[in-house]
Design an enzyme around this catalytic site. Structure first.
Site, PDB file in Angstrom:
ATOM      1  N   ASP A 187     -42.599  36.105   5.762  1.00  0.00           N
ATOM      2  CA  ASP A 187     -42.656  35.857   4.323  1.00  0.00           C
ATOM      3  C   ASP A 187     -43.888  36.505   3.706  1.00  0.00           C
ATOM      4  O   ASP A 187     -44.951  36.568   4.331  1.00  0.00           O
ATOM      5  CB  ASP A 187     -42.687  34.349   4.048  1.00  0.00           C
ATOM      6  N   CYS A 218     -47.191  30.374  -5.488  1.00  0.00           N
ATOM      7  CA  CYS A 218     -45.858  30.572  -4.914  1.00  0.00           C
ATOM      8  C   CYS A 218     -44.848  30.987  -5.970  1.00  0.00           C
ATOM      9  O   CYS A 218     -43.983  31.805  -5.738  1.00  0.00           O
ATOM     10  CB  CYS A 218     -45.357  29.265  -4.296  1.00  0.00           C
ATOM     11  N   HIS A 258     -46.712  30.009   5.696  1.00  0.00           N
ATOM     12  CA  HIS A 258     -47.467  30.394   4.489  1.00  0.00           C
ATOM     13  C   HIS A 258     -48.923  29.919   4.565  1.00  0.00           C
ATOM     14  O   HIS A 258     -49.203  28.838   5.077  1.00  0.00           O
ATOM     15  CB  HIS A 258     -46.812  29.796   3.241  1.00  0.00           C
TER      16      HIS A 258
HETATM   17  N1  LIG Z   1     -45.652  30.613  -1.250  1.00  0.00           N
HETATM   18  C1  LIG Z   1     -45.420  29.386  -0.912  1.00  0.00           C
HETATM   19  N2  LIG Z   1     -44.218  28.832  -1.057  1.00  0.00           N
HETATM   20  N3  LIG Z   1     -46.452  28.674  -0.400  1.00  0.00           N
HETATM   21  C2  LIG Z   1     -46.375  27.255  -0.234  1.00  0.00           C
HETATM   22  C3  LIG Z   1     -47.123  26.829   0.981  1.00  0.00           C
HETATM   23  C4  LIG Z   1     -46.776  25.411   1.247  1.00  0.00           C
HETATM   24  C5  LIG Z   1     -47.394  24.869   2.516  1.00  0.00           C
HETATM   25  N4  LIG Z   1     -46.432  24.963   3.627  1.00  0.00           N
HETATM   26  C6  LIG Z   1     -47.765  23.431   2.236  1.00  0.00           C
HETATM   27  O1  LIG Z   1     -46.912  22.600   2.430  1.00  0.00           O
HETATM   28  O2  LIG Z   1     -48.863  23.157   1.772  1.00  0.00           O
END
Ligand SMILES: NC(=[NH2+])NCCC[C@H](N)C(=O)O
Length: 381
Positions: free
Chosen positions: A204, A359, A251
């Site tokens: 990603d 995001c 991410h």
């Molecule tokens: N580009 C994105 N969708 N980033 C979101 C990251 C979310 C990360 N897995 C969390 O729960 O904090």
């Protein structure tokens, strides 16, 4: 104008802001559960994906609460308006057509809208790279961006796609999940026959953070490593791809975001300790620790797919100005205490839809050019 974006902080001139229109459900099938494994087992107050125990096929679809979808749409429009008011030219993806069910010879899925547009695209300089999806429902999501990306191509941008994965069960390296011996492993099961040749490129855009000539990429599976190697070869001679191993599940834009040269926004000191050497020398602002009072109260039927740290997923408009969630005033205060101007935008259901403002956006045009902030130092990775 053509794409021009080398970092996360220069003056933002154009951006794509995602859309939530048509979002109906999460499908908790193999690829979804692998991708959201860590969040599914974070214990922060709310029911997670496994709240109702192991899945059967009939239970894999979890319909979204319409009120939350409507409120999300209001908040996303608020983001788009705030950026436009800040002088940013805002582009939007196409809305998801109703009942966007699609199939391949091996599986079928229902598309989700192009909401988290950061996830499946990386802009490096004048090149827009569509990355290789890792959640089946997102395999065709890039189609919703085609009209906007075509316009950037016509205006002189380079436009590239990573190899599209077939996303068979055997395509997925499950070792990151199985190595955690979490409950997910009973639900997810061993999906591969252990033959590494079956693994496909999947990576990603949000696994990468851009520092001019250096692009930091997090890798936690064989799929990600193939994707990072593809990126490294493709960008050879133009950019340096710095690969971190298992810094996070996938991410990293809710763990580390550069706000300007020499300054990082970090989730907490534990993250700082794990940064590569060159970034250890940068100053840092730690996001305040979130608490449940910052979030709505959800129920057993609401699938949580973001950690409570999602609000540090901010978007820089320039080196002094940041868009942050008005519902996390503690972060706004911390940023202002460090001299930043903050554009507060409401974002209520960030734990249900997988993303924050970084995001939800793709910064296609920023000021500046290719800067080399680190030279040819060893990142020790
Ligand atoms: N580009 C994105 N969708 N980033 C979101 C990251 C979310 C990360 N897995 C969390 O729960 O904090």
């Amino acid at each position: 104008m053509k794409a021009n974006s080398f970092n996360e902080w220069s003056r933002l001139r154009e951006a794509i802001v995602g859309t939530s229109a048509g979002y109906e459900a999460h499908e908790l099938e193999l690829s979804f559960r692998l991708f959201f494994n860590d969040v599914a087992h974070s214990s922060f107050f709310y029911p997670s994906i496994t709240a109702r125990g192991p899945l059967d096929a009939a239970d894999s679809r979890r319909d979204l609460n319409h009120r939350y979808v409507e409120e999300l749409a209001e908040d996303v429009e608020g983001l788009a308006q705030a950026l436009a008011s800040a002088g940013v030219v805002v582009h939007r993806p196409e809305a998801l057509p109703p009942g966007a069910r699609f199939s391949t010879p091996h599986w079928e899925a229902t598309m989700i809208p192009a909401l988290n547009v950061r996830d499946q695209t990386i802009v490096v300089g004048d090149e827009i790279i569509e990355t290789a999806p890792q959640v089946r429902a997102r395999q065709l999501e890039g189609d919703l961006l085609k009209p906007v990306l075509s316009r950037y191509f016509r205006e002189g941008s380079r436009w590239t796609s990573m190899p599209r994965p077939r996303m068979l069960d055997a395509s997925f390296d499950t070792s990151y999940v199985s190595g955690h011996a979490t409950p997910a492993i009973e639900d997810v099961g061993e999906s591969t026959d252990g033959s590494p040749d079956a693994f496909e490129i999947m990576l990603d855009g949000a696994q990468a953070v851009r520092f001019g000539k250096d692009i930091l990429v997090n890798v936690s599976t064989a799929n990600h490593l193939l994707g990072a190697e593809w990126l490294k070869r493709h960008l050879e001679g133009r950019f340096r791809v710095q690969i971190m191993h298992r810094f996070a599940d996938n991410h990293i834009d809710s763990l580390v975001l550069p706000l300007r040269p020499g300054l990082l926004l970090l989730r907490n000191p534990a993250v700082a300790d794990r940064l590569p050497a060159p970034l250890q020398a940068w100053d840092r602002i730690y996001a305040p620790t979130p608490s449940e009072v910052n979030f709505p109260v959800y129920g057993d039927d609401d699938v949580i797919i973001s950690s409570p740290y999602i609000d540090m997923n901010v978007l820089s408009v320039d080196e002094d100005t940041v868009v942050a969630n008005s519902l996390f005033p503690e972060l706004i205060s911390e940023l202002e205490r460090n001299g930043f101007d903050v554009i507060p935008v409401r974002h209520r259901h960030r734990r249900l839809f997988g993303g924050g403002f970084h995001c939800f956006t793709l910064d296609t045009v920023r000021d500046g050019g290719l800067e080399d902030y680190f030279g040819y130092v060893d990142w020790g990775l």
